[in-house]
Design a protein around this motif. Structure first.
Motif, short mmCIF file in Angstrom:
data_model
loop_
_atom_site.label_atom_id
_atom_site.label_comp_id
_atom_site.label_asym_id
_atom_site.label_seq_id
_atom_site.Cartn_x
_atom_site.Cartn_y
_atom_site.Cartn_z
N VAL A 161 0.84 -1.20 0.00
CA VAL A 161 0.00 0.00 0.00
C VAL A 161 0.87 1.25 0.00
O VAL A 161 0.57 2.25 -0.67
N SER A 162 1.98 1.20 0.74
CA SER A 162 2.90 2.35 0.78
C SER A 162 3.43 2.66 -0.61
O SER A 162 3.66 3.82 -0.96
N GLY A 163 3.65 1.60 -1.41
CA GLY A 163 4.15 1.83 -2.75
C GLY A 163 3.17 2.57 -3.64
O GLY A 163 3.57 3.26 -4.59
N LEU A 164 1.85 2.45 -3.34
CA LEU A 164 0.84 3.11 -4.15
C LEU A 164 0.88 4.63 -4.01
O LEU A 164 0.51 5.36 -4.92
N LYS A 165 1.32 5.10 -2.86
CA LYS A 165 1.20 6.52 -2.57
C LYS A 165 2.01 7.39 -3.53
O LYS A 165 1.63 8.52 -3.80
N PHE A 166 3.10 6.85 -4.06
CA PHE A 166 3.91 7.65 -4.97
C PHE A 166 3.19 7.91 -6.28
O PHE A 166 3.30 9.00 -6.86
N ARG A 167 2.44 6.92 -6.75
CA ARG A 167 1.67 7.10 -7.98
C ARG A 167 0.47 8.02 -7.75
O ARG A 167 0.16 8.88 -8.57
N ILE A 168 -0.21 7.81 -6.62
CA ILE A 168 -1.38 8.63 -6.30
C ILE A 168 -0.96 10.07 -6.00
O ILE A 168 -1.63 11.03 -6.41
N LEU A 169 0.15 10.22 -5.30
CA LEU A 169 0.63 11.54 -4.91
C LEU A 169 0.96 12.41 -6.12
O LEU A 169 0.86 13.64 -6.06
N ARG A 170 1.33 11.78 -7.21
CA ARG A 170 1.70 12.52 -8.43
C ARG A 170 0.57 13.43 -8.89
O ARG A 170 0.80 14.55 -9.35
N GLU A 171 -0.68 12.95 -8.80
CA GLU A 171 -1.81 13.74 -9.27
C GLU A 171 -1.97 15.01 -8.44
O GLU A 171 -2.33 16.06 -8.97
N PHE A 172 -1.72 14.92 -7.14
CA PHE A 172 -1.81 16.11 -6.28
C PHE A 172 -0.81 17.16 -6.76
O PHE A 172 -1.14 18.35 -6.85
N LEU A 173 0.41 16.73 -7.06
CA LEU A 173 1.44 17.67 -7.49
C LEU A 173 1.12 18.24 -8.86
O LEU A 173 1.35 19.43 -9.11
N GLN A 174 0.59 17.43 -9.76
CA GLN A 174 0.23 17.92 -11.09
C GLN A 174 -0.86 18.98 -11.01
O GLN A 174 -0.92 19.87 -11.87
N LEU A 175 -1.69 18.88 -10.00
CA LEU A 175 -2.75 19.87 -9.81
C LEU A 175 -2.23 21.14 -9.14
O LEU A 175 -2.99 22.09 -8.94
N GLY A 176 -0.93 21.14 -8.78
CA GLY A 176 -0.30 22.34 -8.24
C GLY A 176 -0.31 22.45 -6.72
O GLY A 176 -0.09 23.55 -6.20
N TYR A 177 -0.52 21.33 -6.01
CA TYR A 177 -0.60 21.38 -4.56
C TYR A 177 0.64 20.78 -3.90
O TYR A 177 1.15 19.75 -4.35
N SER A 178 1.11 21.44 -2.84
CA SER A 178 2.15 20.87 -1.99
C SER A 178 1.49 19.92 -1.02
O SER A 178 0.42 20.22 -0.47
N VAL A 179 2.12 18.78 -0.79
CA VAL A 179 1.49 17.74 0.03
C VAL A 179 2.39 17.34 1.18
O VAL A 179 3.59 17.10 0.99
N LEU A 180 1.80 17.25 2.37
CA LEU A 180 2.48 16.66 3.51
C LEU A 180 1.95 15.23 3.59
O LEU A 180 0.86 14.97 4.10
N LEU A 181 2.72 14.31 3.03
CA LEU A 181 2.31 12.92 2.97
C LEU A 181 2.46 12.28 4.34
O LEU A 181 3.53 12.35 4.95
N SER A 182 1.41 11.67 4.82
CA SER A 182 1.40 11.15 6.19
C SER A 182 0.95 9.70 6.24
O SER A 182 -0.07 9.33 5.66
N ASP A 183 1.71 8.88 6.97
CA ASP A 183 1.22 7.56 7.32
C ASP A 183 0.14 7.70 8.38
O ASP A 183 -0.02 8.77 8.99
#
Length: 434
Positions: free
Chosen positions: A233-255
């Motif tokens: 599941v942790s490996g998925l976050k890098f692919r999902i997180l990409r969309e947030f960045l493409q939309l122009g948002y800074s993300v504090l990724l949290s477990d």
């Protein structure tokens, strides 16, 4: 004399017969004329001419109607062609805009030093000794809402200053998730979002008034999300997180195994592509130290000096929407998808720190290590802080229970210690997991 007289008489008789025949012919002609006049009062050829005129009239009318129909069809065809041309023109304009954006993004992805020159639009003189500082903050990408319009609308409502806390969760971490969002609410952090990986978590978040986002169905992703291990599941976050960045948002990724004591956005520097919690447990391991490798057989050169740093924690990091950041996510996601046995945190650090060398181009991303006593891992807490009277007085921003498997029990103990003020709440746990 007699013969001449006879000749004259014969001539007169012949002329008289001719006149009689002519008269008879005239009379016959008159009678025939009257007869045909009676039968055809409009004349012998009147009907034919009238029919011809009628036929000509009909033919002309048909031609006019046919011409009008053809004109209408032609007009409709022309209108359709015009509309099609307008649509093609619109598509061309969109493609042109897209190409312009890609061109600008490509320009933004150039060498960092060259990009700074473009941004500043002028060369700068070097200042006095000791005053020169390089620019290390990469420009953000141009937001592209077409990547995920539904997520874009959610982020527009939830995020603050284009920043958001994001966490992935499935039903396996439901207990920890409740502790997670309960403390986020208590601190008063409004800009957070749970990425639900199954129906259970989606409904659980909605019932607790927690901002939630459920991704569109994806066969491969859904299978891992519902049945995969924590590492998968942790490996998925890098692919999902990409969309947030493409939309122009800074993300504090949290477990999910993290307790929030303060608002982390009040303690970020935002001067690097990646700002991450460390797995280090003291200043040396977290921020870097000189490690000496001893090889006696080398004699005079037996001591080799190395610079070491303990890895960044891939379960809690702040990432800005820049090209190096997105390249990092792409590299990690690609490697993890090609080899599911890899650990996402190991790959994350390799791509972030490995330098360029023959056969490999390193990532040109700026990075910052978070304060280990503000952004605290559970090894720092249980091995050091809880045993030091001065360090116990510090108020951390977050505590990540990453070093211990009994996460739920330790999360509750952390809440009791830092929130409810129970000074002995941490005492019953061993330093490690023995």
């Amino acid at each position: 004399m007699a013969s001449r007289r006879d000749s004259l008489l014969n001539r007169e008789k012949g002329q008289s017969g001719l006149r009689s025949r002519i008269l008879a012919a005239v009379v016959v002609g008159v009678l025939l004329g009257c007869f045909f006049a009676f039968l055809s009062p409009h004349g012998l050829f009147a009907s034919s001419d009238s029919q011809t005129d009628h036929n000509l009239s009909n033919r002309f009318s048909e031609q006019v109607v046919s011409s009008e129909c053809e004109s209408t069809e032609r007009v409709n065809e022309l209108k359709s062609d015009v509309q099609s041309a307008k649509e093609k023109n619109y598509e061309l304009k969109r493609e042109v805009r897209s190409l312009k954006e890609k061109l600008l993004q490509a320009e933004q992805g150039k060498d960092h030093a060259q990009q700074q020159v473009v941004v500043l639009d002028e060369k700068q003189k070097v200042g006095p000794f000791g005053t020169v500082k390089g620019l290390r903050t990469n420009p953000t990408v141009i937001p592209d809402e077409s990547v995920n319009p539904r997520l874009a609308k959610i982020l527009e409502k939830v995020a603050i200053n284009k920043e958001i806390i994001a966490a992935l969760a499935n039903k396996n971490v439901k207990q920890e998730l409740e502790v997670w969002f309960t403390n986020i609410k208590r601190v008063g952090i409004p800009n957070y979002l749970v990425v639900a990986l199954d129906d259970t978590i989606e409904e659980f978040c909605k019932s607790n008034d927690v901002p939630v986002y459920r991704r569109d169905p994806d066969e491969g992703v859904d299978k891992i999300a519902k049945t995969g291990s924590n590492h998968a599941v942790s490996g998925l976050k890098f692919r999902i997180l990409r969309e947030f960045l493409q939309l122009g948002y800074s993300v504090l990724l949290s477990d999910i195994d993290i307790v929030y004591v303060q608002n982390p956005f009040d303690h970020l520097y935002r001067d690097s592509d990646v700002e991450s919690m460390s797995d280090g447990h003291d200043y040396e391991t977290a921020y870097g130290f000189n490690d000496v490798f001893d090889e006696p057989k080398m004699g005079w050169a037996r001591y080799a000096h190395t610079t070491r740093i303990w890895v960044y924690n891939s379960g809690f990091f702040y990432i800005r929407p820049t090209h190096p950041s997105i390249e990092l996510l792409d590299r990690v996601a690609t490697r993890l998808s090609s080899n599911p046995k890899l650990w996402d945190q190991s790959v994350f650090n390799q791509e972030l720190f490995y330098p360029s060398h023959p056969g490999y181009d390193g990532l040109h991303a700026s990075k910052r290590t978070m304060d280990i006593y503000l952004f605290m891992n559970s090894k720092v807490l249980f091995k050091t802080v809880r045993k030091d009277d001065e360090l116990k007085k510090l108020k951390p921003v977050v505590i990540h229970l990453n070093y211990h498997p009994d996460k739920f029990e330790r999360m509750k103990a952390v809440v009791n210690f830092y929130v409810n003020g129970k000074q002995d709440a941490l005492d019953g746990f061993p330093d490690g997991s023995e």
